[in-house]
Scaffold this active site. Structure first.
Site, PDB file in Angstrom:
ATOM      1  N   HIS A 115       8.986   4.259  -6.140  1.00  0.00           N
ATOM      2  CA  HIS A 115      10.170   4.174  -5.151  1.00  0.00           C
ATOM      3  C   HIS A 115      10.457   5.111  -4.703  1.00  0.00           C
ATOM      4  O   HIS A 115       9.348   5.533  -3.812  1.00  0.00           O
ATOM      5  CB  HIS A 115      11.224   3.951  -6.395  1.00  0.00           C
ATOM      6  N   HIS A 154       5.246  -3.373   0.370  1.00  0.00           N
ATOM      7  CA  HIS A 154       6.660  -3.499   0.026  1.00  0.00           C
ATOM      8  C   HIS A 154       7.022  -4.789  -0.579  1.00  0.00           C
ATOM      9  O   HIS A 154       6.580  -5.777  -0.393  1.00  0.00           O
ATOM     10  CB  HIS A 154       7.680  -3.286   1.227  1.00  0.00           C
ATOM     11  N   ASP A 195       8.849   5.288   3.435  1.00  0.00           N
ATOM     12  CA  ASP A 195       8.377   6.571   2.930  1.00  0.00           C
ATOM     13  C   ASP A 195       7.153   7.089   3.737  1.00  0.00           C
ATOM     14  O   ASP A 195       6.965   8.346   3.606  1.00  0.00           O
ATOM     15  CB  ASP A 195       7.901   6.516   1.613  1.00  0.00           C
TER      16      ASP A 195
HETATM   17  N1  COA Z   1      -2.032   0.235  -1.471  1.00  0.00           N
HETATM   18  C1  COA Z   1      -3.032  -0.538  -1.846  1.00  0.00           C
HETATM   19  N2  COA Z   1      -2.756  -1.683  -2.197  1.00  0.00           N
HETATM   20  C2  COA Z   1      -1.562  -2.297  -2.266  1.00  0.00           C
HETATM   21  C3  COA Z   1      -0.471  -1.331  -2.073  1.00  0.00           C
HETATM   22  C4  COA Z   1      -0.712   0.123  -1.656  1.00  0.00           C
HETATM   23  N3  COA Z   1       0.144   0.750  -1.313  1.00  0.00           N
HETATM   24  N4  COA Z   1       0.747  -1.945  -2.066  1.00  0.00           N
HETATM   25  C5  COA Z   1       0.293  -3.056  -2.476  1.00  0.00           C
HETATM   26  N5  COA Z   1      -1.055  -3.438  -2.690  1.00  0.00           N
HETATM   27  C6  COA Z   1      -1.671  -4.522  -3.059  1.00  0.00           C
HETATM   28  C7  COA Z   1      -1.877  -4.593  -4.530  1.00  0.00           C
HETATM   29  O1  COA Z   1      -3.020  -4.046  -5.138  1.00  0.00           O
HETATM   30  C8  COA Z   1      -1.840  -6.165  -4.701  1.00  0.00           C
HETATM   31  O2  COA Z   1      -3.157  -6.837  -4.357  1.00  0.00           O
HETATM   32  P1  COA Z   1      -3.914  -7.554  -5.215  1.00  0.00           P
HETATM   33  O3  COA Z   1      -3.057  -8.895  -4.889  1.00  0.00           O
HETATM   34  O4  COA Z   1      -5.160  -7.628  -4.473  1.00  0.00           O
HETATM   35  O5  COA Z   1      -3.836  -7.187  -6.574  1.00  0.00           O
HETATM   36  C9  COA Z   1      -1.021  -6.675  -3.690  1.00  0.00           C
HETATM   37  O6  COA Z   1      -0.837  -5.694  -2.483  1.00  0.00           O
HETATM   38  C10 COA Z   1       0.417  -6.785  -4.036  1.00  0.00           C
HETATM   39  O7  COA Z   1       0.899  -5.742  -4.693  1.00  0.00           O
HETATM   40  P2  COA Z   1       1.984  -5.693  -5.931  1.00  0.00           P
HETATM   41  O8  COA Z   1       1.880  -4.383  -6.680  1.00  0.00           O
HETATM   42  O9  COA Z   1       2.200  -6.853  -6.351  1.00  0.00           O
HETATM   43  O10 COA Z   1       3.332  -5.527  -4.913  1.00  0.00           O
HETATM   44  P3  COA Z   1       4.776  -5.088  -5.571  1.00  0.00           P
HETATM   45  O11 COA Z   1       5.800  -5.795  -4.789  1.00  0.00           O
HETATM   46  O12 COA Z   1       5.001  -5.268  -6.924  1.00  0.00           O
HETATM   47  O13 COA Z   1       4.880  -3.558  -5.136  1.00  0.00           O
HETATM   48  C11 COA Z   1       5.085  -1.560  -4.027  1.00  0.00           C
HETATM   49  C12 COA Z   1       5.514  -3.002  -4.083  1.00  0.00           C
HETATM   50  C13 COA Z   1       6.041  -1.141  -3.024  1.00  0.00           C
HETATM   51  C14 COA Z   1       5.409  -1.002  -5.364  1.00  0.00           C
HETATM   52  C15 COA Z   1       3.804  -1.437  -3.823  1.00  0.00           C
HETATM   53  O14 COA Z   1       3.531  -1.848  -2.204  1.00  0.00           O
HETATM   54  C16 COA Z   1       3.195   0.037  -3.942  1.00  0.00           C
HETATM   55  O15 COA Z   1       2.701   0.558  -4.761  1.00  0.00           O
HETATM   56  N6  COA Z   1       3.183   0.863  -2.974  1.00  0.00           N
HETATM   57  C17 COA Z   1       2.805   2.292  -2.713  1.00  0.00           C
HETATM   58  C18 COA Z   1       4.097   3.123  -3.443  1.00  0.00           C
HETATM   59  C19 COA Z   1       5.208   2.979  -2.092  1.00  0.00           C
HETATM   60  O16 COA Z   1       4.946   3.658  -1.075  1.00  0.00           O
HETATM   61  N7  COA Z   1       6.510   2.885  -2.477  1.00  0.00           N
HETATM   62  C20 COA Z   1       7.721   3.083  -1.948  1.00  0.00           C
HETATM   63  C21 COA Z   1       8.086   1.942  -1.566  1.00  0.00           C
HETATM   64  S1  COA Z   1       9.623   1.789  -0.209  1.00  0.00           S
END
Ligand code: COA
Length: 389
Positions: free
Chosen positions: A235, A275, A326
């Site tokens: 987050h 996201h 972010d």
């Molecule tokens: N880097 C690499 N791969 C990513 C990614 C990232 N930042 N964000 C998502 N993915 C990939 C996942 O590995 C997954 O791939 P797969 O289907 O091959 O396993 C797919 O995209 C879906 O990801 P998932 O974790 O299920 O999405 P989510 O909705 O649960 O997560 C976030 C959303 C924001 C938590 C996630 O994108 C993330 O961890 N981002 C980095 C942290 C960040 O910037 N947070 C701020 C949010 S405003």
């Protein structure tokens, strides 16, 4: 054959993805279109043509302020911004031992002890509570910036700088952190960044605030929950990690190998990308990219922006992922000379406006938030007394 106690997998997507958990008239995220509105207004003109104080007024009162209303809000905030000395006494021994987010969480919690209105909000009628809540919201909003800035300076062994009544919230914050009032362009961009982070539907920290508020706990309890939730790296904790990543990369030609190495690891995440709701570019990232570029021209230092652009292109190409809020807030704050440690607390300063609006909205039409768990553990186990185990 399945045993009678075998767990039934949940039919719901994990992480409450796609679940609508309640009503709100504060903001809406259009994930497919890459659009965000606060109280019906697009965020772009709010960020670029209004001030953060106008945005706070919009969220709390459901209308853009007239000049007189804006003056009144500014005066109330300026009158409330000094932090009780006892709060610093509570926090000082923790400085240097806990992170800035942990200090902020404890500081907000501690402030409730020196708020003369808070006890009266706990067992009262809805109308009185709404009146007191608004007073407390102004006090908390006024103090959260000075609290973050003061804790940051104490952590560096520097004296706390008292807030000034003649500066905007954005200008005041930069002045308290950096020691002198910012240039007009720096203030304008930081002000817009605050507006862009102010609210975002039922994100994790806002939802935590609402769950706490829905038990009829007070505002300080709700905001303390929200700050704890914002700190995690999935987050608000991502922006600080984006800056650490940019620093680690250091040079343009290191972007590609750096990203490839992360993506080669199982579950590797590039901070600032992806996201839960947006399927296209986060509109806040679009505005912040423009701002990062404009700061680059103003300061003549394009290092963080150039690395960010290349990183964005490469992550898009390799994974089809877009930057989120972010990602470019990191290069904006970095170009303003701010330390990565303070990035997530800045997010909290801004988002406090949305959290407070949500707590007031929740209290105005409250019902306990209490979902059920899909139990996947065993049932019908035989108890064995201690001496027989
Ligand atoms: N880097 C690499 N791969 C990513 C990614 C990232 N930042 N964000 C998502 N993915 C990939 C996942 O590995 C997954 O791939 P797969 O289907 O091959 O396993 C797919 O995209 C879906 O990801 P998932 O974790 O299920 O999405 P989510 O909705 O649960 O997560 C976030 C959303 C924001 C938590 C996630 O994108 C993330 O961890 N981002 C980095 C942290 C960040 O910037 N947070 C701020 C949010 S405003």
């Amino acid at each position: 054959m399945a045993s009678p106690t075998a767990p039934t997998p949940s039919k719901q997507p994990s992480g409450l993805q796609g679940v609508t958990a309640g009503d709100s008239s504060l903001s809406k995220v259009f994930g497919e279109e890459g659009r965000l509105i606060y109280r019906g207004f697009q965020i772009e003109p709010l960020a670029e043509q209004a001030t953060f104080e106008e945005c706070v007024h919009l969220l709390w009162y459901d209308r853009l302020p007239t000049p007189a209303e804006l003056d009144a809000l500014r005066a109330d905030l300026a009158a409330a911004q000094s932090i009780p000395a006892e709060v610093w006494t509570v926090l000082r021994p923790m400085v240097g031992k806990a992170s800035l987010m942990d200090l902020l969480r404890t500081g907000v919690s501690a402030m409730s002890a020196w708020d003369e209105d808070v006890a009266a909000t706990r067992d009262t009628d809805a109308e009185t509570r709404a009146e007191l809540n608004l007073r407390i919201a102004k006090r908390l909003m006024a103090r959260i910036g000075p609290l973050v800035a003061g804790l940051y300076r104490l952590g560096r062994g520097e004296a706390v700088i008292e807030p000034r009544a003649d500066l905007s919230m954005a200008g005041n914050f930069l002045a308290m952190v950096r020691g002198s009032a910012p240039q007009a362009e720096e203030e304008r961009i930081f002000d817009a960044a605050l507006t862009l982070h102010a609210d975002h539907g039922f994100n994790a920290s806002t939802f935590a605030a609402r769950v706490t508020a829905a038990t009829e706990a007070d505002i300080y309890a709700a905001i303390t929950s929200a700050i704890g939730t914002l700190g995690g790296r999935l987050h608000g904790g991502a922006n600080m990690r984006v800056m650490h990543m940019l620093e680690k990369i250091g040079e343009l030609d290191r972007v590609v190998p750096f990203v490839d190495e992360i993506l080669a690891q199982p579950g590797g995440r590039v901070m600032g990308f992806g996201h839960r709701v947006y399927k296209v570019e986060d509109p806040r990232a679009t505005v912040l990219r423009r701002m990062a570029q404009s700061l680059t021209s103003a300061t003549g230092n394009s290092k963080w922006f150039d690395i960010s652009r290349k990183l964005e292109d490469h992550v898009k190409e390799k994974k089809g992922l877009f930057p989120n809020v972010d990602f470019y807030s990191a290069s904006v704050y970095g170009s303003l000379g701010l330390d990565p440690e303070i990035f997530t607390p800045i997010f909290a300063v801004s988002r406090a406006s949305g959290w407070l609006a949500h707590v007031m909205e929740q209290h105005a039409d409250n019902r306990l938030i209490r979902p059920r768990a899909n139990y996947i553990g065993q049932t019908d186990r035989e108890f064995t007394p201690m001496d027989a185990r």
